[in-house]
Design an enzyme around this catalytic site. Structure first.
Site, PDB file in Angstrom:
ATOM      1  N   ASP A  14       0.811  -1.226   0.000  1.00 41.47           N
ATOM      2  CA  ASP A  14       0.000   0.000   0.000  1.00 41.47           C
ATOM      3  C   ASP A  14       0.841   1.271   0.000  1.00 41.47           C
ATOM      4  O   ASP A  14       0.591   2.191  -0.774  1.00 41.47           O
ATOM      5  CB  ASP A  14      -0.958   0.004   1.195  1.00 41.47           C
ATOM      6  CG  ASP A  14      -1.939  -1.149   1.100  1.00 41.47           C
ATOM      7  OD1 ASP A  14      -2.767  -1.139   0.181  1.00 41.47           O
ATOM      8  OD2 ASP A  14      -1.848  -2.076   1.924  1.00 41.47           O
ATOM      9  N   ARG A  95       2.648   4.977  17.090  1.00 45.82           N
ATOM     10  CA  ARG A  95       2.252   6.118  16.243  1.00 45.82           C
ATOM     11  C   ARG A  95       2.916   7.421  16.656  1.00 45.82           C
ATOM     12  O   ARG A  95       3.388   8.178  15.802  1.00 45.82           O
ATOM     13  CB  ARG A  95       0.722   6.270  16.198  1.00 45.82           C
ATOM     14  CG  ARG A  95      -0.017   5.020  15.736  1.00 45.82           C
ATOM     15  CD  ARG A  95       0.631   4.348  14.562  1.00 45.82           C
ATOM     16  NE  ARG A  95      -0.019   3.102  14.191  1.00 45.82           N
ATOM     17  CZ  ARG A  95       0.531   2.196  13.397  1.00 45.82           C
ATOM     18  NH1 ARG A  95       1.734   2.389  12.886  1.00 45.82           N
ATOM     19  NH2 ARG A  95      -0.116   1.089  13.105  1.00 45.82           N
ATOM     20  N   ASP A 124      -5.595   4.694  14.318  1.00 47.51           N
ATOM     21  CA  ASP A 124      -4.237   5.114  13.963  1.00 47.51           C
ATOM     22  C   ASP A 124      -4.194   6.429  13.188  1.00 47.51           C
ATOM     23  O   ASP A 124      -3.279   7.223  13.377  1.00 47.51           O
ATOM     24  CB  ASP A 124      -3.524   3.988  13.198  1.00 47.51           C
ATOM     25  CG  ASP A 124      -3.160   2.836  14.128  1.00 47.51           C
ATOM     26  OD1 ASP A 124      -2.902   3.104  15.315  1.00 47.51           O
ATOM     27  OD2 ASP A 124      -3.155   1.676  13.679  1.00 47.51           O
ATOM     28  N   SER A 175      -5.036  -7.869   8.588  1.00 43.18           N
ATOM     29  CA  SER A 175      -4.339  -6.596   8.695  1.00 43.18           C
ATOM     30  C   SER A 175      -3.472  -6.686   9.950  1.00 43.18           C
ATOM     31  O   SER A 175      -3.982  -6.920  11.045  1.00 43.18           O
ATOM     32  CB  SER A 175      -5.363  -5.472   8.811  1.00 43.18           C
ATOM     33  OG  SER A 175      -4.715  -4.316   9.262  1.00 43.18           O
TER      34      SER A 175
HETATM   35  N1  ARG Z   1      -6.817  -1.838  17.404  1.00 45.42           N
HETATM   36  C1  ARG Z   1      -5.474  -1.583  17.764  1.00 45.42           C
HETATM   37  C2  ARG Z   1      -5.259  -0.155  18.162  1.00 45.42           C
HETATM   38  O1  ARG Z   1      -6.065   0.651  17.831  1.00 45.42           O
HETATM   39  C3  ARG Z   1      -4.473  -2.029  16.739  1.00 45.42           C
HETATM   40  C4  ARG Z   1      -4.594  -1.437  15.384  1.00 45.42           C
HETATM   41  C5  ARG Z   1      -3.451  -1.869  14.562  1.00 45.42           C
HETATM   42  N2  ARG Z   1      -3.703  -2.254  13.242  1.00 45.42           N
HETATM   43  C6  ARG Z   1      -3.916  -3.491  12.772  1.00 45.42           C
HETATM   44  N3  ARG Z   1      -3.789  -3.645  11.510  1.00 45.42           N
HETATM   45  N4  ARG Z   1      -4.213  -4.517  13.503  1.00 45.42           N
HETATM   46  O2  ARG Z   1      -4.303   0.182  18.804  1.00 45.42           O
END
Ligand code: ARG
Length: 412
Positions: A14, A95, A124, A175
């Site tokens: 991506d 992040r 995120d 993901s």
């Molecule tokens: N739900 C988790 C958070 O908001 C992880 C998100 C990360 N992304 C993924 N592709 N699982 O911190």
């Protein structure tokens, strides 16, 4: 001068496509920035070269593993950071550090805008953009998946048409986001919350149902931070790596939750955080023996609020910083050793030792040499229970004797 956009680059499909996609949509030059937070996989140099091959005008890579471990993972450990009592903030803490490097790169390369690969439905995007706005208020943010209609199908088609040096056929139904603190897996059949996770979901942990022999790890902490394991000095990063391996072999740190996202959606996520969960178990127990009772109780409230702020993308906010100051102050005496048994999915505390412990054997013992004056207990209890007793006497005056039958005691 042509406008420049700094892109948070992972090296995957991506964001590789995003380089050309953003350039075509905006007319800007794209600078790719990859930040190593211990996600493993390819070398930074390979990732850097791919960014250039995909059309980036500059590619900047940063090994931020020690910085991440020392300043982000250790802060989470000191706060025993578990969102909804379970999730050790794996993605939430990566992040802000990535954002910090993006803003620095934007300033260095003269970019007006920062881009990231997040969708418009998750946490995120919020974490990136709130952090970027806070650290670089002059910068704009753009998310090609959300703002420039870059779907997965279009990404595959684009990569094939432009012969980008990236695999498009490797179909992964999940993901995934991972770093040294843990791994997050969502989507695919996991979206049916009745489905059990299958074996292929996991990577950091072995099946806890078939564990090897128990492994005993003694972790030495200084002011809330691990400094040695089994007597050998470690950096925070080394401590996490080592415990990921040892606790991971025992299947420790698998988490399966339906979680409340900041954007109002409930989502199902599988996490693996063997090192983080082992460290938090040890740290929490060391706090139990070294924090004074009221301090410990209040800290639980602070820890929870800290965790919610971090989950919600407020890493660089004033309140989060104030809570950091409180948490840091509580860690002064959180020093000593915790002996953990790692076995079959569990990290169990078996021993504690601390020169700054508040555990007093002579006060606690039921054996000879008891230093606690038991004769003062009845007076304490009289006064401690007095307000409740006075209230119950009023109830009796107004409504008669308390009803001791049935389910509840007292007047209905
Ligand atoms: N739900 C988790 C958070 O908001 C992880 C998100 C990360 N992304 C993924 N592709 N699982 O911190």
């Amino acid at each position: 001068m042509t406008d420049r956009i700094v892109l948070a680059y992972s090296g995957g499909l991506d964001t590789s496509v995003a380089i050309g996609w953003i350039a075509e949509a905006t007319g800007a030059e794209v600078v790719a920035v990859a930040v190593d937070v211990g996600q493993g996989g390819e070398s930074l140099e390979t990732v850097r070269q791919r960014a250039l091959d995909c059309g980036a005008v500059e590619a900047y890579v940063a090994d931020a593993r020690d910085e991440f471990a020392e300043q982000y993972c250790m802060a989470t450990l000191k706060a025993n950071g578990l969102y909804m009592d379970s999730y050790p903030l794996v993605s939430a803490i990566s992040r802000p550090i990535i954002s910090k490097h993006l803003v620095a790169a934007a300033q260095q390369f003269g970019a007006s805008t920062v881009a990231h690969g997040c969708t418009g439905k998750g946490n995120d995007q919020v974490r990136f953009e709130v952090s970027i706005q806070t650290l670089g208020p002059e910068l704009k943010c753009i998310a090609p998946v959300r703002d420039l209609a870059l779907t997965r199908e279009k990404a595959i088609e684009y990569a094939e048409r432009h012969q980008l040096p990236i695999e498009t056929t490797k179909s992964n139904p999940f993901s995934i986001d991972q770093n040294v603190w843990g791994r997050a897996v969502e989507t695919g059949f996991l979206e049916d919350i009745w489905n059990s996770p299958t074996k292929d979901v996991y990577d950091y942990t072995e099946d806890p149902a078939f564990p090897p022999a128990p492994d005993v790890a003694t972790i030495t902490f200084e002011a809330g931070v691990p400094v040695a394991i089994d007597g050998a000095t470690v950096t925070p990063l080394e401590a996490i790596y080592q415990l990921n391996r040892r606790a991971g072999a025992q299947g420790i740190g698998r988490i399966d939750i339906v979680e409340d996202r900041l954007v109002g959606i409930k989502s199902r996520e599988i996490y693996e955080a063997p090192g983080a969960m082992a460290l938090i178990a040890a740290h929490q127990e060391l706090e139990n023996v070294t924090l004074e009772r009221e301090q410990a109780r209040f800290k639980k409230t602070v820890d929870q609020r800290w965790t919610e702020l971090v989950y919600d993308g407020q890493w660089f906010s004033p309140l989060k910083k104030n809570l950091d100051t409180f948490i840091e102050a509580t860690q002064t005496h959180v020093s000593g050793e915790i002996r953990l048994e790692l076995h079959g999915g569990r990290a169990t505390v078996q021993g504690r030792k601390s020169a700054t412990s508040l555990y007093d054997f002579n006060l606690a013992t039921y054996d000879e040499g008891d230093a606690f004056d038991q004769s003062s207990a009845p007076g304490f209890i009289d006064i401690y229970g007095l307000s409740s007793k006075v209230a119950s006497q009023r109830e009796e005056r107004l409504y008669g004797k308390p009803d001791l039958s049935g389910h509840g005691i007292g007047t209905q």
